[in-house]
Design a protein around this motif. Sequence first.
Motif, PDB file in Angstrom:
ATOM      1  N   VAL A 157       0.834  -1.208   0.000  1.00 44.11           N
ATOM      2  CA  VAL A 157       0.000   0.000   0.000  1.00 44.11           C
ATOM      3  C   VAL A 157       0.868   1.257   0.000  1.00 44.11           C
ATOM      4  CG1 VAL A 157      -1.695   1.347   1.298  1.00 44.11           C
ATOM      5  CG2 VAL A 157      -1.944  -1.132   1.130  1.00 44.11           C
ATOM      6  N   PHE A 158       1.871   1.295   0.876  1.00 43.86           N
ATOM      7  CA  PHE A 158       2.741   2.475   0.962  1.00 43.86           C
ATOM      8  C   PHE A 158       3.498   2.691  -0.353  1.00 43.86           C
ATOM      9  CE2 PHE A 158       3.389   2.419   5.876  1.00 43.86           C
ATOM     10  CZ  PHE A 158       2.053   2.693   6.034  1.00 43.86           C
ATOM     11  N   LYS A 159       3.940   1.613  -0.962  1.00 45.86           N
ATOM     12  CA  LYS A 159       4.697   1.708  -2.204  1.00 45.86           C
ATOM     13  C   LYS A 159       3.819   2.251  -3.333  1.00 45.86           C
ATOM     14  CE  LYS A 159       8.771   0.701  -4.036  1.00 45.86           C
ATOM     15  NZ  LYS A 159      10.026   1.295  -3.525  1.00 45.86           N
ATOM     16  N   ALA A 160       2.565   1.802  -3.366  1.00 43.21           N
ATOM     17  CA  ALA A 160       1.654   2.226  -4.429  1.00 43.21           C
ATOM     18  C   ALA A 160       1.119   3.634  -4.221  1.00 43.21           C
ATOM     19  CB  ALA A 160       0.481   1.243  -4.531  1.00 43.21           C
ATOM     20  N   GLU A 161       0.931   4.033  -2.953  1.00 44.09           N
ATOM     21  CA  GLU A 161       0.215   5.280  -2.676  1.00 44.09           C
ATOM     22  C   GLU A 161       1.102   6.470  -2.335  1.00 44.09           C
ATOM     23  OE1 GLU A 161      -2.821   5.690  -3.300  1.00 44.09           O
ATOM     24  OE2 GLU A 161      -3.364   3.605  -3.660  1.00 44.09           O
ATOM     25  N   THR A 162       2.377   6.237  -2.022  1.00 39.68           N
ATOM     26  CA  THR A 162       3.260   7.353  -1.689  1.00 39.68           C
ATOM     27  C   THR A 162       4.416   7.429  -2.679  1.00 39.68           C
ATOM     28  OG1 THR A 162       4.862   6.205  -0.249  1.00 39.68           O
ATOM     29  CG2 THR A 162       2.753   6.841   0.737  1.00 39.68           C
ATOM     30  N   ASN A 163       5.136   8.518  -2.608  1.00 38.19           N
ATOM     31  CA  ASN A 163       6.312   8.704  -3.463  1.00 38.19           C
ATOM     32  C   ASN A 163       7.601   8.600  -2.649  1.00 38.19           C
ATOM     33  OD1 ASN A 163       4.578   9.321  -5.677  1.00 38.19           O
ATOM     34  ND2 ASN A 163       4.347  11.406  -4.879  1.00 38.19           N
ATOM     35  N   LEU A 164       7.518   7.954  -1.496  1.00 39.45           N
ATOM     36  CA  LEU A 164       8.647   7.872  -0.583  1.00 39.45           C
ATOM     37  C   LEU A 164       9.393   6.545  -0.735  1.00 39.45           C
ATOM     38  CD1 LEU A 164       6.829   9.375   2.529  1.00 39.45           C
ATOM     39  CD2 LEU A 164       8.274  10.563   0.876  1.00 39.45           C
ATOM     40  N   ASP A 165      10.592   6.510  -0.173  1.00 40.56           N
ATOM     41  CA  ASP A 165      11.436   5.316  -0.226  1.00 40.56           C
ATOM     42  C   ASP A 165      10.999   4.376   0.894  1.00 40.56           C
ATOM     43  OD1 ASP A 165      13.458   3.733  -1.166  1.00 40.56           O
ATOM     44  OD2 ASP A 165      15.073   4.797  -0.136  1.00 40.56           O
ATOM     45  N   ILE A 166      10.461   3.212   0.537  1.00 42.76           N
ATOM     46  CA  ILE A 166       9.872   2.288   1.514  1.00 42.76           C
ATOM     47  C   ILE A 166      10.726   1.032   1.648  1.00 42.76           C
ATOM     48  CG2 ILE A 166       7.772   1.113   2.238  1.00 42.76           C
ATOM     49  CD1 ILE A 166       7.332   4.081   1.753  1.00 42.76           C
ATOM     50  N   GLY A 167      10.968   0.597   2.873  1.00 42.41           N
ATOM     51  CA  GLY A 167      11.714  -0.627   3.121  1.00 42.41           C
ATOM     52  C   GLY A 167      10.962  -1.552   4.061  1.00 42.41           C
ATOM     53  N   MET A 168      11.487  -2.771   4.226  1.00 39.10           N
ATOM     54  CA  MET A 168      10.863  -3.763   5.101  1.00 39.10           C
ATOM     55  C   MET A 168      11.910  -4.400   6.009  1.00 39.10           C
ATOM     56  SD  MET A 168       8.066  -5.875   2.806  1.00 39.10           S
ATOM     57  CE  MET A 168       9.142  -6.196   1.402  1.00 39.10           C
ATOM     58  N   LEU A 169      11.480  -4.753   7.226  1.00 36.90           N
ATOM     59  CA  LEU A 169      12.340  -5.452   8.173  1.00 36.90           C
ATOM     60  C   LEU A 169      11.547  -6.591   8.797  1.00 36.90           C
ATOM     61  CD1 LEU A 169      14.974  -5.689   9.791  1.00 36.90           C
ATOM     62  CD2 LEU A 169      14.015  -4.061  11.436  1.00 36.90           C
ATOM     63  N   GLY A 170      11.994  -7.833   8.522  1.00 33.10           N
ATOM     64  CA  GLY A 170      11.298  -9.000   9.059  1.00 33.10           C
ATOM     65  C   GLY A 170      10.995 -10.003   7.962  1.00 33.10           C
ATOM     66  N   GLY A 171      10.812 -11.262   8.333  1.00 34.94           N
ATOM     67  CA  GLY A 171      10.465 -12.284   7.355  1.00 34.94           C
ATOM     68  C   GLY A 171      11.500 -12.458   6.271  1.00 34.94           C
ATOM     69  N   GLY A 172      12.777 -12.301   6.621  1.00 33.36           N
ATOM     70  CA  GLY A 172      13.844 -12.421   5.637  1.00 33.36           C
ATOM     71  C   GLY A 172      14.193 -11.117   4.941  1.00 33.36           C
ATOM     72  N   GLN A 173      13.406 -10.078   5.175  1.00 31.61           N
ATOM     73  CA  GLN A 173      13.681  -8.754   4.596  1.00 31.61           C
ATOM     74  C   GLN A 173      14.485  -7.932   5.596  1.00 31.61           C
ATOM     75  OE1 GLN A 173      12.781  -7.867   1.443  1.00 31.61           O
ATOM     76  NE2 GLN A 173      11.932  -9.935   1.222  1.00 31.61           N
ATOM     77  N   ASP A 174      15.513  -7.257   5.093  1.00 34.01           N
ATOM     78  CA  ASP A 174      16.392  -6.478   5.969  1.00 34.01           C
ATOM     79  C   ASP A 174      16.813  -5.203   5.237  1.00 34.01           C
ATOM     80  OD1 ASP A 174      17.921  -5.769   8.103  1.00 34.01           O
ATOM     81  OD2 ASP A 174      19.246  -7.505   8.055  1.00 34.01           O
ATOM     82  N   ASP A 175      15.812  -4.407   4.872  1.00 32.92           N
ATOM     83  CA  ASP A 175      16.012  -3.258   4.008  1.00 32.92           C
ATOM     84  C   ASP A 175      15.520  -1.995   4.716  1.00 32.92           C
ATOM     85  OD1 ASP A 175      16.552  -1.731   1.762  1.00 32.92           O
ATOM     86  OD2 ASP A 175      14.671  -2.239   0.751  1.00 32.92           O
ATOM     87  N   ILE A 176      16.431  -1.257   5.309  1.00 37.00           N
ATOM     88  CA  ILE A 176      16.077  -0.069   6.084  1.00 37.00           C
ATOM     89  C   ILE A 176      16.053   1.142   5.160  1.00 37.00           C
ATOM     90  CG2 ILE A 176      16.575   1.296   8.136  1.00 37.00           C
ATOM     91  CD1 ILE A 176      15.989  -1.731   8.579  1.00 37.00           C
ATOM     92  N   ARG A 177      14.894   1.777   5.056  1.00 34.90           N
ATOM     93  CA  ARG A 177      14.728   2.932   4.170  1.00 34.90           C
ATOM     94  C   ARG A 177      14.143   4.115   4.946  1.00 34.90           C
ATOM     95  NH1 ARG A 177      15.246   1.648  -1.353  1.00 34.90           N
ATOM     96  NH2 ARG A 177      16.427  -0.315  -1.470  1.00 34.90           N
ATOM     97  N   PHE A 178      13.878   5.196   4.222  1.00 37.84           N
ATOM     98  CA  PHE A 178      13.323   6.425   4.802  1.00 37.84           C
ATOM     99  C   PHE A 178      12.049   6.123   5.585  1.00 37.84           C
ATOM    100  CE2 PHE A 178      10.900  10.448   4.443  1.00 37.84           C
ATOM    101  CZ  PHE A 178      11.829  11.331   4.946  1.00 37.84           C
ATOM    102  N   VAL A 179      11.179   5.280   5.031  1.00 34.33           N
ATOM    103  CA  VAL A 179      10.015   4.748   5.734  1.00 34.33           C
ATOM    104  C   VAL A 179      10.201   3.235   5.788  1.00 34.33           C
ATOM    105  CG1 VAL A 179       7.513   4.409   5.678  1.00 34.33           C
ATOM    106  CG2 VAL A 179       8.491   6.597   4.938  1.00 34.33           C
ATOM    107  N   THR A 180      10.255   2.685   7.000  1.00 33.57           N
ATOM    108  CA  THR A 180      10.482   1.254   7.152  1.00 33.57           C
ATOM    109  C   THR A 180       9.295   0.592   7.847  1.00 33.57           C
ATOM    110  OG1 THR A 180      12.885   1.532   7.271  1.00 33.57           O
ATOM    111  CG2 THR A 180      11.986  -0.517   8.149  1.00 33.57           C
ATOM    112  N   VAL A 181       8.738  -0.422   7.185  1.00 29.91           N
ATOM    113  CA  VAL A 181       7.672  -1.234   7.761  1.00 29.91           C
ATOM    114  C   VAL A 181       8.335  -2.434   8.407  1.00 29.91           C
ATOM    115  CG1 VAL A 181       5.519  -2.458   7.339  1.00 29.91           C
ATOM    116  CG2 VAL A 181       6.131  -0.495   5.906  1.00 29.91           C
TER     117      VAL A 181
END
Length: 255
Positions: A157-181
């Motif tokens: 949702v964040f990736k589709a609806e915003t223009n910000l850099d979005i990352g994920m942490l958890g479930g094998g994802q380890d990508d820290i960005r400006f907005v991190t879920v």
Amino acid sequence: MRVLYEPVYSTFIPDNRDEDRAFKQALTFYDPKSQWNPKYRMGYWDGCVRFWKDNKFCTGLISYAEEKLGKKFVVEDLPKAFPHKLTPDILNNLSFTGKYSYQYDVALSALEAKRGILWLATNSGKTAVAAGMIQALDIPTLFLVESVDLMRQTYDVFKAETNLDIGMLGGGQDDIRFVTVAVTKSALIRSKEKGHPFKSFIRDVQMVISDECHGVSNHTYTTVLQKCINANYRYGLSGTPLDRGEIDSMRLIAY
């Protein structure tokens, strides 16, 4: 009474001993479950949960304490609010208009308050409201969820609806960005890991949002929130936030 504001724990400065006693009493709650605690049975604990220590207390309880004591505090060192650009059409695809205009009202009220609980029923668009707030403020943000599935859904949702850099942490994802879920348990683990970028991110983040925040009463959630020492914008999202008993509700408001 004066209060020196900080995002997580503020300092209270009473005018006299009576005021000090009344303030501490207002933020002290007896735990009805204490009778089953070994420390209580052995006389090492009085069964009370205190949201203060010495002259520090949980910042989220300022309004509660004011209401309880029937007086307005002089709050000092309040941070300046970031200018926001919230509009009904701030998202890329979704819109806060028509039957969804209430989402705009919720987001606007939250941004003006800078912290609080957004009480929204299931399927009322909590994630869309959060996306609008994040896009409007454009500041480093941590969004906490309780499961990998929710993390991925929110990311989409964040990736589709915003223009910000979005990352994920958890479930094998380890990508820290400006907005991190982040999954809360993963956030706690990485926050303790020396040299990991999340360790500095959580310290510097300026907004933290907890999805399904009624879980904030658990230790993992509260520990992560306490590490967000520079997040002046602090929100919880839930459809049933304050129905977990008095102490759990206070924890929810506190952080």
